[in-house]
Motif scaffolding. Structure first.
Motif, PDB file in Angstrom:
ATOM      1  N   ALA A  83       3.351  -0.514   0.600  1.00 30.90           N
ATOM      2  CA  ALA A  83       2.184  -0.205  -0.225  1.00 30.90           C
ATOM      3  C   ALA A  83       1.938   1.293  -0.369  1.00 30.90           C
ATOM      4  O   ALA A  83       1.234   1.721  -1.293  1.00 30.90           O
ATOM      5  CB  ALA A  83       0.940  -0.876   0.360  1.00 30.90           C
ATOM      6  N   MET A  84       2.482   2.090   0.524  1.00 33.89           N
ATOM      7  CA  MET A  84       2.254   3.532   0.465  1.00 33.89           C
ATOM      8  C   MET A  84       3.086   4.211  -0.617  1.00 33.89           C
ATOM      9  O   MET A  84       2.781   5.327  -1.029  1.00 33.89           O
ATOM     10  CB  MET A  84       2.563   4.161   1.829  1.00 33.89           C
ATOM     11  CG  MET A  84       1.766   3.572   2.981  1.00 33.89           C
ATOM     12  SD  MET A  84      -0.008   3.876   2.815  1.00 33.89           S
ATOM     13  CE  MET A  84      -0.096   5.530   3.463  1.00 33.89           C
ATOM     14  N   ASN A  85       4.131   3.553  -1.083  1.00 37.37           N
ATOM     15  CA  ASN A  85       5.017   4.143  -2.092  1.00 37.37           C
ATOM     16  C   ASN A  85       4.535   3.760  -3.493  1.00 37.37           C
ATOM     17  O   ASN A  85       5.190   3.012  -4.223  1.00 37.37           O
ATOM     18  CB  ASN A  85       6.458   3.685  -1.867  1.00 37.37           C
ATOM     19  CG  ASN A  85       7.017   4.185  -0.545  1.00 37.37           C
ATOM     20  OD1 ASN A  85       6.604   5.234  -0.052  1.00 37.37           O
ATOM     21  ND2 ASN A  85       7.940   3.444   0.031  1.00 37.37           N
TER      22      ASN A  85
ATOM     23  N   TYR B 240      -4.686  -1.359  12.723  1.00 34.31           N
ATOM     24  CA  TYR B 240      -3.567  -2.235  12.422  1.00 34.31           C
ATOM     25  C   TYR B 240      -3.429  -3.404  13.382  1.00 34.31           C
ATOM     26  O   TYR B 240      -3.664  -3.283  14.592  1.00 34.31           O
ATOM     27  CB  TYR B 240      -2.258  -1.439  12.428  1.00 34.31           C
ATOM     28  CG  TYR B 240      -2.259  -0.279  11.474  1.00 34.31           C
ATOM     29  CD1 TYR B 240      -2.621  -0.462  10.142  1.00 34.31           C
ATOM     30  CD2 TYR B 240      -1.920   0.995  11.905  1.00 34.31           C
ATOM     31  CE1 TYR B 240      -2.637   0.595   9.263  1.00 34.31           C
ATOM     32  CE2 TYR B 240      -1.933   2.063  11.030  1.00 34.31           C
ATOM     33  CZ  TYR B 240      -2.286   1.855   9.703  1.00 34.31           C
ATOM     34  OH  TYR B 240      -2.312   2.903   8.845  1.00 34.31           O
ATOM     35  N   ALA B 241      -2.994  -4.518  12.812  1.00 39.65           N
ATOM     36  CA  ALA B 241      -2.698  -5.684  13.637  1.00 39.65           C
ATOM     37  C   ALA B 241      -1.499  -5.376  14.521  1.00 39.65           C
ATOM     38  O   ALA B 241      -0.539  -4.730  14.097  1.00 39.65           O
ATOM     39  CB  ALA B 241      -2.407  -6.890  12.746  1.00 39.65           C
ATOM     40  N   ALA B 242      -1.562  -5.819  15.741  1.00 39.16           N
ATOM     41  CA  ALA B 242      -0.485  -5.543  16.698  1.00 39.16           C
ATOM     42  C   ALA B 242       0.798  -6.257  16.279  1.00 39.16           C
ATOM     43  O   ALA B 242       0.770  -7.361  15.741  1.00 39.16           O
ATOM     44  CB  ALA B 242      -0.906  -5.991  18.091  1.00 39.16           C
ATOM     45  N   GLY B 243       1.922  -5.588  16.531  1.00 38.47           N
ATOM     46  CA  GLY B 243       3.209  -6.244  16.330  1.00 38.47           C
ATOM     47  C   GLY B 243       3.821  -6.058  14.961  1.00 38.47           C
ATOM     48  O   GLY B 243       4.938  -6.525  14.721  1.00 38.47           O
ATOM     49  N   ALA B 244       3.137  -5.393  14.024  1.00 39.25           N
ATOM     50  CA  ALA B 244       3.695  -5.206  12.683  1.00 39.25           C
ATOM     51  C   ALA B 244       4.694  -4.062  12.712  1.00 39.25           C
ATOM     52  O   ALA B 244       4.360  -2.936  13.056  1.00 39.25           O
ATOM     53  CB  ALA B 244       2.577  -4.906  11.689  1.00 39.25           C
ATOM     54  N   ALA B 245       5.965  -4.353  12.367  1.00 32.97           N
ATOM     55  CA  ALA B 245       7.015  -3.335  12.390  1.00 32.97           C
ATOM     56  C   ALA B 245       6.678  -2.210  11.419  1.00 32.97           C
ATOM     57  O   ALA B 245       6.780  -1.038  11.744  1.00 32.97           O
ATOM     58  CB  ALA B 245       8.360  -3.966  12.047  1.00 32.97           C
ATOM     59  N   ASN B 246       6.311  -2.554  10.212  1.00 32.98           N
ATOM     60  CA  ASN B 246       5.807  -1.590   9.233  1.00 32.98           C
ATOM     61  C   ASN B 246       4.482  -2.133   8.729  1.00 32.98           C
ATOM     62  O   ASN B 246       4.452  -3.047   7.899  1.00 32.98           O
ATOM     63  CB  ASN B 246       6.783  -1.416   8.072  1.00 32.98           C
ATOM     64  CG  ASN B 246       6.287  -0.390   7.052  1.00 32.98           C
ATOM     65  OD1 ASN B 246       5.132   0.043   7.107  1.00 32.98           O
ATOM     66  ND2 ASN B 246       7.148  -0.012   6.122  1.00 32.98           N
ATOM     67  N   PRO B 247       3.383  -1.591   9.229  1.00 34.72           N
ATOM     68  CA  PRO B 247       2.075  -2.149   8.886  1.00 34.72           C
ATOM     69  C   PRO B 247       1.698  -2.000   7.419  1.00 34.72           C
ATOM     70  O   PRO B 247       0.731  -2.607   6.967  1.00 34.72           O
ATOM     71  CB  PRO B 247       1.110  -1.358   9.776  1.00 34.72           C
ATOM     72  CG  PRO B 247       1.808  -0.069  10.043  1.00 34.72           C
ATOM     73  CD  PRO B 247       3.262  -0.412  10.120  1.00 34.72           C
ATOM     74  N   HIS B 248       2.465  -1.185   6.668  1.00 36.80           N
ATOM     75  CA  HIS B 248       2.103  -0.925   5.276  1.00 36.80           C
ATOM     76  C   HIS B 248       2.771  -1.865   4.281  1.00 36.80           C
ATOM     77  O   HIS B 248       2.538  -1.748   3.074  1.00 36.80           O
ATOM     78  CB  HIS B 248       2.441   0.523   4.910  1.00 36.80           C
ATOM     79  CG  HIS B 248       1.806   1.536   5.812  1.00 36.80           C
ATOM     80  ND1 HIS B 248       0.476   1.476   6.165  1.00 36.80           N
ATOM     81  CD2 HIS B 248       2.325   2.628   6.448  1.00 36.80           C
ATOM     82  CE1 HIS B 248       0.194   2.496   6.973  1.00 36.80           C
ATOM     83  NE2 HIS B 248       1.296   3.199   7.160  1.00 36.80           N
ATOM     84  N   LEU B 249       3.593  -2.786   4.747  1.00 32.64           N
ATOM     85  CA  LEU B 249       4.245  -3.708   3.826  1.00 32.64           C
ATOM     86  C   LEU B 249       3.221  -4.656   3.210  1.00 32.64           C
ATOM     87  O   LEU B 249       2.303  -5.134   3.888  1.00 32.64           O
ATOM     88  CB  LEU B 249       5.330  -4.519   4.539  1.00 32.64           C
ATOM     89  CG  LEU B 249       6.497  -3.728   5.153  1.00 32.64           C
ATOM     90  CD1 LEU B 249       7.522  -4.695   5.742  1.00 32.64           C
ATOM     91  CD2 LEU B 249       7.137  -2.809   4.124  1.00 32.64           C
TER      92      LEU B 249
ATOM     93  N   GLU C  66      -3.452  -7.065   0.549  1.00 36.23           N
ATOM     94  CA  GLU C  66      -3.537  -6.939   2.004  1.00 36.23           C
ATOM     95  C   GLU C  66      -2.169  -6.601   2.563  1.00 36.23           C
ATOM     96  O   GLU C  66      -1.157  -7.163   2.143  1.00 36.23           O
ATOM     97  CB  GLU C  66      -4.035  -8.249   2.617  1.00 36.23           C
ATOM     98  CG  GLU C  66      -4.213  -8.196   4.127  1.00 36.23           C
ATOM     99  CD  GLU C  66      -4.762  -9.493   4.706  1.00 36.23           C
ATOM    100  OE1 GLU C  66      -4.690  -9.667   5.943  1.00 36.23           O
ATOM    101  OE2 GLU C  66      -5.259 -10.327   3.916  1.00 36.23           O
ATOM    102  N   THR C  67      -2.140  -5.656   3.507  1.00 40.64           N
ATOM    103  CA  THR C  67      -0.876  -5.261   4.119  1.00 40.64           C
ATOM    104  C   THR C  67      -0.630  -6.029   5.413  1.00 40.64           C
ATOM    105  O   THR C  67      -1.523  -6.696   5.945  1.00 40.64           O
ATOM    106  CB  THR C  67      -0.878  -3.754   4.439  1.00 40.64           C
ATOM    107  OG1 THR C  67      -1.833  -3.498   5.491  1.00 40.64           O
ATOM    108  CG2 THR C  67      -1.234  -2.925   3.218  1.00 40.64           C
ATOM    109  N   GLU C  68       0.579  -5.917   5.919  1.00 40.34           N
ATOM    110  CA  GLU C  68       0.925  -6.555   7.200  1.00 40.34           C
ATOM    111  C   GLU C  68       0.055  -6.019   8.323  1.00 40.34           C
ATOM    112  O   GLU C  68      -0.197  -6.716   9.302  1.00 40.34           O
ATOM    113  CB  GLU C  68       2.407  -6.310   7.521  1.00 40.34           C
ATOM    114  CG  GLU C  68       3.383  -7.038   6.612  1.00 40.34           C
ATOM    115  CD  GLU C  68       3.440  -8.531   6.890  1.00 40.34           C
ATOM    116  OE1 GLU C  68       2.841  -8.983   7.897  1.00 40.34           O
ATOM    117  OE2 GLU C  68       4.072  -9.257   6.096  1.00 40.34           O
ATOM    118  N   GLY C  69      -0.415  -4.792   8.183  1.00 36.87           N
ATOM    119  CA  GLY C  69      -1.276  -4.203   9.196  1.00 36.87           C
ATOM    120  C   GLY C  69      -2.735  -4.577   9.065  1.00 36.87           C
ATOM    121  O   GLY C  69      -3.569  -4.158   9.866  1.00 36.87           O
TER     122      GLY C  69
END
Length: 445
Positions: A117-119, A53-62, A81-84
């Motif tokens: 994205a996980m939901n 995951y990219a650093a700093g993502a509050a919820n990497p799965h968004l 692509e997710t925030e992570g």
């Protein structure tokens, strides 16, 4: 027991009972011994490289970005692509209606940015139920591309194949079949020999060229001849009527084919003719397959309840993706109906179909588009893949996909360059051929 007190007719002694009982139980087969403790080949979790995951993502799965790419020969890929930084790929190919699906994907994309994205079930329910108008090939194909990509993401995050997320494997390989003959079937004998050399044990071909509503009975002679030729090579063959054959001709053709025992007949009548399909079902012993133009459980339901098909053929790129296709398969199992995913499409739809096959008890076979007649211009099933070896055909089957997510690695640079070239040169998306009869009237393709 004495001579003066003989046993009743049919009676036996304890010894003969035991002897009979022993004779009734055969030694376990090799497969029974091999799998006595279940399927035990271990597939360890291996997180995909993009799951760092990219650093700093509050919820990497968004969900951060959704893109679609039309690439030749006729496929529509979806990239999420997710925030992570995790990337999932899906396929929403709807043959001959690419622009319509692209428009729907554009609408979906603006709605889903920022969703988790996980939901997957929540997203599917929203897309299917919230927007009032539901089902239909365009909306469902767009949803399929999204859904498949989300399952790819989830598998990559957990480091497991999609089949692991759906309950685990029930087999170690999935039977597949290849195409022969083309839209206007010809040269099937030589093509059947080539398919056998490629490792296939099953093939499918179009049953007929275009037919009139009531055509000459002799128009069916070539179909029977072609099936006999393919069977002579030692292959099983399914025949796709493709909805080209209306009721007056369909019952004649089914009767003519029976002695040659095809693997199945596909779409012997157009979708929607449920009672008519039941009439045909009662007239033939050939397994009937149908479903590429049905898109939800609700649309399959009347066929299941009436008991007029043997094999359901949802197309994972049209039927809501992995989520809905798995539910259709589970529903079919309750009616003793097999699942054989329809898939004359690209590598993502094929991989997603196999993921269903590996974890579904009533799965029987999957269509494979490798070297299919639609794949022209140097574009084929493996063109955009970095790991084509996972689709190697051995003894008519594809071995278990063990990579995370869909188990398919794509050449993203090639996909982007091809999609850009299509736009730059104004290359129009694929269109299905037009069939007309001698009087000029439009016929079913």
């Amino acid at each position: 027991m004495s001579a003066s007190n003989p046993a009743n007719l049919g009676a036996s002694t304890l010894d003969t009972d035991l002897a009979d009982r022993k004779a009734a139980y055969l030694p376990p087969s090799e497969l029974a011994v091999k799998y006595a403790k279940g399927l035990q080949a271990h597939t360890p979790p291996t997180p995909h490289t993009s799951a760092t995951y990219a650093a700093g993502a509050a919820n990497p799965h968004l969900i951060k970005k959704i893109e679609s790419f039309y690439v030749r020969p006729r496929w529509l890929f979806v990239r999420i692509e997710t925030e992570g930084g995790v990337v999932g790929w899906g396929e929403g190919t709807l043959e001959g209606h690419t622009e319509a699906v692209e428009g729907s994907l554009k609408d979906i994309s603006r709605r889903l940015i920022g969703w988790d994205a996980m939901n997957i079930e929540d997203i599917y329910s929203y897309l299917h139920r919230h927007r009032f108008y539901r089902a239909g090939e365009v909306l469902m194909s767009a949803m399929s591309g999204i859904d498949i990509a989300l399952w790819d993401i989830k598998g990559k995050v957990f480091g497991v194949p999609v089949w692991q997320l759906l309950g685990g494997k029930v087999r170690e390989s999935a039977p597949v079949y290849g195409w022969i003959g083309g839209d206007r079937p010809s040269d099937v004998l030589e093509q059947a020999k080539a398919r056998k050399a490629q490792g296939f044990t099953r093939v499918k071909m179009n049953g007929t060229e275009s037919l009139g509503w009531l055509d000459s009975p002799h128009a069916l002679d070539e179909t029977v001849k072609r099936l006999a030729e393919v069977k002579s090579v030692g292959l099983d063959a399914g025949l796709d009527f493709h909805g080209r054959v209306h009721k007056p001709m369909a019952k004649q053709l089914a009767k003519l084919l029976e002695p040659h025992r095809p693997l199945f007949i596909e779409e012997p009548l157009l979708p929607g003719y449920v009672k008519e399909m039941k009439d045909l079902y009662n007239q033939t012993s050939i397994p009937i397959a149908l479903g590429e133009r049905l898109f939800t459980r609700e649309q399959f339901k009347p066929y299941f309840e009436l008991g007029c098909i043997d094999i359901a053929q949802p197309d994972i790129a049209h039927s809501g993706g992995i989520s809905e296709t798995k539910k259709i398969a589970t529903m079919a199992e309750a009616y003793d109906i097999a699942i054989a995913p329809h898939c004359p499409l690209g590598p993502l739809a094929f991989a997603a179909s196999l993921q269903i096959g590996f974890c579904t008890p009533n799965f029987v076979v999957c269509e494979m588009s490798w070297k299919m007649h639609y794949n022209t211009g140097g574009f084929d099933l493996f063109t955009y893949m970095s790991n084509p070896e996972v689709f190697t055909v051995r003894e008519g089957s594809i071995s278990l996909l063990t990579g995370p997510g869909l188990g398919v690695e794509l050449n993203e640079e090639l996909i982007r360059s091809e999609a850009a070239l299509v736009i730059k040169e104004g290359i129009e998306p694929w269109q299905n051929p037009l069939f007309r009869g001698p009087d000029g009237s439009v016929r079913e393709w």
